[in-house]
Design an enzyme around this catalytic site. Structure first.
Site, PDB file in Angstrom:
ATOM      1  N   LYS A  65       2.290  11.658  -1.340  1.00 18.41           N
ATOM      2  CA  LYS A  65       3.246  12.714  -0.988  1.00 18.41           C
ATOM      3  C   LYS A  65       3.635  13.476  -2.643  1.00 18.41           C
ATOM      4  O   LYS A  65       3.907  14.603  -2.589  1.00 18.41           O
ATOM      5  CB  LYS A  65       4.552  12.215  -0.429  1.00 18.41           C
ATOM      6  CG  LYS A  65       4.248  12.416   1.110  1.00 18.41           C
ATOM      7  CD  LYS A  65       3.457  11.415   1.751  1.00 18.41           C
ATOM      8  CE  LYS A  65       2.112  11.819   2.117  1.00 18.41           C
ATOM      9  NZ  LYS A  65       1.209  10.721   2.745  1.00 18.41           N
ATOM     10  N   GLY A  69      -0.793 -15.813  -1.321  1.00 24.72           N
ATOM     11  CA  GLY A  69      -0.320 -16.701  -0.369  1.00 24.72           C
ATOM     12  C   GLY A  69      -1.326 -16.934   0.675  1.00 24.72           C
ATOM     13  O   GLY A  69      -2.062 -16.294   0.861  1.00 24.72           O
ATOM     14  N   THR A  75       0.656  -1.113   0.149  1.00 20.95           N
ATOM     15  CA  THR A  75      -0.042  -0.088  -0.055  1.00 20.95           C
ATOM     16  C   THR A  75       0.932   1.327   0.017  1.00 20.95           C
ATOM     17  O   THR A  75       0.522   2.080  -0.706  1.00 20.95           O
ATOM     18  CB  THR A  75      -1.025   0.101   1.234  1.00 20.95           C
ATOM     19  OG1 THR A  75      -1.930  -1.175   1.475  1.00 20.95           O
ATOM     20  CG2 THR A  75      -1.781   1.327   1.301  1.00 20.95           C
ATOM     21  N   HIS A 122      21.342  29.089  12.375  1.00 18.84           N
ATOM     22  CA  HIS A 122      20.784  30.056  12.023  1.00 18.84           C
ATOM     23  C   HIS A 122      20.881  30.668  10.535  1.00 18.84           C
ATOM     24  O   HIS A 122      22.079  30.427  10.099  1.00 18.84           O
ATOM     25  CB  HIS A 122      20.867  31.224  12.834  1.00 18.84           C
ATOM     26  CG  HIS A 122      20.233  32.450  12.483  1.00 18.84           C
ATOM     27  ND1 HIS A 122      18.663  32.621  12.530  1.00 18.84           N
ATOM     28  CD2 HIS A 122      20.697  33.626  12.035  1.00 18.84           C
ATOM     29  CE1 HIS A 122      18.510  33.856  12.336  1.00 18.84           C
ATOM     30  NE2 HIS A 122      19.459  34.606  11.695  1.00 18.84           N
TER      31      HIS A 122
HETATM   32  P1  FAD Z   1       0.758  -2.992   2.903  1.00 19.33           P
HETATM   33  O1  FAD Z   1       1.784  -2.021   2.702  1.00 19.33           O
HETATM   34  O2  FAD Z   1      -0.626  -2.910   2.874  1.00 19.33           O
HETATM   35  O3  FAD Z   1       1.232  -4.296   2.436  1.00 19.33           O
HETATM   36  C1  FAD Z   1       0.596  -5.609   2.525  1.00 19.33           C
HETATM   37  C2  FAD Z   1       0.946  -6.183   1.198  1.00 19.33           C
HETATM   38  O4  FAD Z   1       0.595  -7.660   1.236  1.00 19.33           O
HETATM   39  C3  FAD Z   1       0.130  -5.828  -0.142  1.00 19.33           C
HETATM   40  O5  FAD Z   1       0.930  -5.397  -1.232  1.00 19.33           O
HETATM   41  C4  FAD Z   1      -0.857  -6.852  -0.310  1.00 19.33           C
HETATM   42  O6  FAD Z   1      -0.972  -6.873  -1.824  1.00 19.33           O
HETATM   43  C5  FAD Z   1       0.001  -8.036  -0.018  1.00 19.33           C
HETATM   44  N1  FAD Z   1      -0.836  -9.060   0.329  1.00 19.33           N
HETATM   45  C6  FAD Z   1      -1.912  -9.227   1.270  1.00 19.33           C
HETATM   46  N2  FAD Z   1      -2.576 -10.199   1.199  1.00 19.33           N
HETATM   47  C7  FAD Z   1      -1.599 -11.152   0.571  1.00 19.33           C
HETATM   48  C8  FAD Z   1      -1.455 -12.655   0.159  1.00 19.33           C
HETATM   49  N3  FAD Z   1      -2.591 -13.551   0.982  1.00 19.33           N
HETATM   50  N4  FAD Z   1      -0.759 -12.907  -0.283  1.00 19.33           N
HETATM   51  C9  FAD Z   1       0.355 -12.434  -1.018  1.00 19.33           C
HETATM   52  N5  FAD Z   1       0.230 -10.881  -0.687  1.00 19.33           N
HETATM   53  C10 FAD Z   1      -0.737 -10.452  -0.147  1.00 19.33           C
HETATM   54  N6  FAD Z   1       1.880   6.027   6.626  1.00 19.33           N
HETATM   55  C11 FAD Z   1       2.999   6.539   6.723  1.00 19.33           C
HETATM   56  O7  FAD Z   1       3.715   6.175   7.718  1.00 19.33           O
HETATM   57  N7  FAD Z   1       3.113   7.628   6.112  1.00 19.33           N
HETATM   58  C12 FAD Z   1       2.300   8.093   5.173  1.00 19.33           C
HETATM   59  O8  FAD Z   1       2.526   9.302   4.454  1.00 19.33           O
HETATM   60  C13 FAD Z   1       1.166   7.490   4.719  1.00 19.33           C
HETATM   61  N8  FAD Z   1       0.458   7.758   3.836  1.00 19.33           N
HETATM   62  C14 FAD Z   1      -0.769   7.012   3.453  1.00 19.33           C
HETATM   63  C15 FAD Z   1      -1.741   7.404   2.448  1.00 19.33           C
HETATM   64  C16 FAD Z   1      -2.453   6.808   1.960  1.00 19.33           C
HETATM   65  C17 FAD Z   1      -3.715   7.291   0.880  1.00 19.33           C
HETATM   66  C18 FAD Z   1      -2.779   5.371   2.611  1.00 19.33           C
HETATM   67  C19 FAD Z   1      -3.857   4.509   2.136  1.00 19.33           C
HETATM   68  C20 FAD Z   1      -1.836   5.047   3.641  1.00 19.33           C
HETATM   69  C21 FAD Z   1      -0.834   5.699   4.276  1.00 19.33           C
HETATM   70  N9  FAD Z   1       0.008   5.245   5.017  1.00 19.33           N
HETATM   71  C22 FAD Z   1       1.075   6.132   5.371  1.00 19.33           C
HETATM   72  C23 FAD Z   1      -0.227   4.133   5.842  1.00 19.33           C
HETATM   73  C24 FAD Z   1       0.780   3.023   4.977  1.00 19.33           C
HETATM   74  O9  FAD Z   1       0.637   2.860   3.760  1.00 19.33           O
HETATM   75  C25 FAD Z   1       0.603   1.585   5.851  1.00 19.33           C
HETATM   76  O10 FAD Z   1       0.531   1.849   7.237  1.00 19.33           O
HETATM   77  C26 FAD Z   1       1.447   0.835   5.393  1.00 19.33           C
HETATM   78  O11 FAD Z   1       1.612   0.322   3.966  1.00 19.33           O
HETATM   79  C27 FAD Z   1       1.532  -0.562   6.090  1.00 19.33           C
HETATM   80  O12 FAD Z   1       2.291  -1.713   5.791  1.00 19.33           O
HETATM   81  P2  FAD Z   1       2.077  -2.975   5.758  1.00 19.33           P
HETATM   82  O13 FAD Z   1       3.521  -3.737   5.203  1.00 19.33           O
HETATM   83  O14 FAD Z   1       1.527  -3.484   7.067  1.00 19.33           O
HETATM   84  O15 FAD Z   1       1.092  -3.327   4.469  1.00 19.33           O
END
Ligand code: FAD
Length: 468
Positions: free
Chosen positions: A52, A116, A42, A447
């Site tokens: 951004k 997965g 995400t 500064h």
């Molecule tokens: P994710 O980034 O959601 O990644 C999970 C991955 O797992 C995905 O690619 C998905 O396809 C994959 N997946 C899921 N299920 C399966 C499966 N069964 N098999 C294989 N793959 C799978 N956070 C910040 O810190 N700063 C920011 O500026 C910020 N801006 C954001 C703006 C927006 C619009 C949004 C929606 C979120 C933002 N966030 C921001 C939050 C941030 O994107 C998330 O907190 C972060 O991506 C979470 O990371 P993660 O690794 O837990 O999961």
């Protein structure tokens, strides 16, 4: 025969891919399974990075509209080219996605494309886009499946009139009017982008203020700044009905004072949070507990099955990329050497909203510090009193330090203004090393810089700000 790994990670977001790199650095043979065509999750494809990039375009567009203030005459008013805006944004995302592939090669991590699922205590089955299935056998498994936008039953998204953040990031046209439901970071950032792009923006928030988790002073300052930019904030308002029409969407709401009100807009953005991705993936069959949809973990990110860990948006910790990454590093280190791993301190996680003006904070708000019984002293310093802010023509905002008189401890720091999201790092380090506010103001700051506001706010917390 299944492939054998030390660590198989489910999901390649900032939690999963960072955990795999840390695992590989510690000598583990790692694989990362990702159902999307590109690695990065995400954060890279639908979150942090593309938003951004749009905010940077919005910021530059705004600067150009006011270029005459700093002596630059433009022959014509600047104009947005949305195709190029998206090409720039997609270029940044693509470059970063290639960076992750490079890091996988460098660390000998196998990236596996496919869906997965847990099929045994140590087995992950992966179904590739062409339907082929293979099983990866692993000593440790890390669930990092992230989250998706939360839907509202009475306002289901259709991708054009009622949209979520995924849809809006792909939209090639600027709506004449946009209502944003939810004044968290995502809602405020899109409100900021589209107001700069020329939409008439209204934010609807059920809580009494914008960015409800931030310090009250920060919320108020943001609302004032948004008003100046033409963004209308309806806080304390409850959306009661949503009706798509030929021209857009009709909204019915109850305002803070209890009045019924209607609003017609071209587009409604639903930004009411995220839902964890934890159902239907075989987790519970392996004994993993879910709690309101989130995977339950201990402070070392272990599920109830000790060799299966979970991190990031799929666990109930702040929805932030840097939290996911820190949890991923912790999980990998705990797998490698449980004795040396230390749980994270979620009280020191920076919270950043990249709207204009930016808002950033770490630690306790003033209200939370008082409620916790601290002997609180506040020091605030306005950007109006800062030379660098005047140079940049960005004098909105302040730095506010919340300190405890007892030990001169820094309890929290709150910033609204230009580059707040970069400036907060100093406060994070100071809190991490348990610096006092005196150490903060005795640190010599260059500064003219915006960082002087931090030093001045620390002075102010002792009653002797120099420049106010
Ligand atoms: P994710 O980034 O959601 O990644 C999970 C991955 O797992 C995905 O690619 C998905 O396809 C994959 N997946 C899921 N299920 C399966 C499966 N069964 N098999 C294989 N793959 C799978 N956070 C910040 O810190 N700063 C920011 O500026 C910020 N801006 C954001 C703006 C927006 C619009 C949004 C929606 C979120 C933002 N966030 C921001 C939050 C941030 O994107 C998330 O907190 C972060 O991506 C979470 O990371 P993660 O690794 O837990 O999961």
């Amino acid at each position: 025969m299944a492939d054998a790994y030390d660590l198989v990670v489910l999901g390649s977001g900032p939690g999963g891919y960072v955990a795999a790199i840390r695992g590989a650095q510690l000598g583990m043979r790692c694989a990362v399974v990702e159902k999307d065509p590109k690695f990065g999750g995400t954060c890279l494809h639908r979150g942090c990075i593309p938003t951004k990039a749009l905010l940077h375009t919005a910021d530059a567009f705004d600067e150009m509209r006011h270029a005459d203030k700093i002596g630059i005459a433009l022959d014509a008013a600047p104009r947005l080219d949305m195709d190029k805006v998206h090409a720039y944004k997609d270029g940044v995302v693509g470059k970063n996605a290639k960076g992750i592939e490079f890091l996988f090669r460098k660390n000998k991590i196998e990236g596996v494309h496919g869906m997965g699922r847990l099929v045994g205590p140590n087995d992950v089955s992966v179904t590739a886009p062409d339907g082929d299935t293979r099983v990866l056998h692993a000593r440790h498994i890390l669930i990092a499946t992230g989250s998706v936008p939360r839907e509202l039953p009475f306002a289901p998204t259709d991708g054009t009139r009622i949209v979520n953040s995924d849809h809006l990031l792909q939209r090639r046209t600027v709506p004449a009017s946009l209502a944003v439901l939810g004044a968290g970071a995502v809602g405020c950032e899109f409100a900021s982008v589209y107001a700069a792009f020329g939409s008439q923006v209204t934010i609807l928030e059920q809580q009494p203020r914008l960015l409800p988790i931030e310090d009250e002073d920060a919320s108020q300052a943001l609302e004032r700044s948004f008003r100046k930019r033409g963004i209308q904030s309806l806080t304390g308002a409850r959306l009661t009905a949503v009706q798509p029409t030929d021209a857009g969407v009709d909204l019915q709401l109850t305002t803070a004072s209890g009045e019924a009100r209607s609003l017609s807009v071209e587009v409604l953005l639903v930004a009411v949070g995220r839902a964890p991705v934890a159902e239907g993936l075989g987790f519970e069959a392996q004994g993993i507990q879910l709690d309101r949809g989130y995977v339950r973990v201990n402070p070392f990110m272990q599920t109830r099955v000790p060799h299966i860990y979970a991190i990031g948006d799929v666990v109930n910790t702040p929805w932030l990329a840097h939290v996911a990454s820190a949890e991923g590093i912790l999980a990998a280190e705990h797998m490698h050497d449980p004795a040396s791993a230390r749980p994270l301190d979620y009280g020191r996680v920076p919270s950043c909203t990249y709207c204009a003006p930016e808002v950033a904070s770490v630690g306790l708000t003033e209200a939370a510090a008082r409620a916790a019984g601290h002997d609180v002293q506040i020091g605030s310093f306005p950007f109006t009193a800062l030379g660098k802010a005047a140079i940049l023509q960005r004098t909105e905002g302040f730095v506010k330090v919340v300190r405890s008189r007892t030990y001169d401890e820094i309890l929290g720091v709150h910033i609204v203004g230009a580059h707040a999201t970069d400036l907060i790092a100093e406060a994070c380090v100071a809190m991490q090393v348990e610096a006092t506010t005196e150490e903060l103001f005795r640190t010599i700051h260059a500064h003219p810089t915006l960082s002087e506001a931090m030093m001045e706010a620390a002075h102010a917390a002792h009653g002797h700000s120099i420049h106010t």
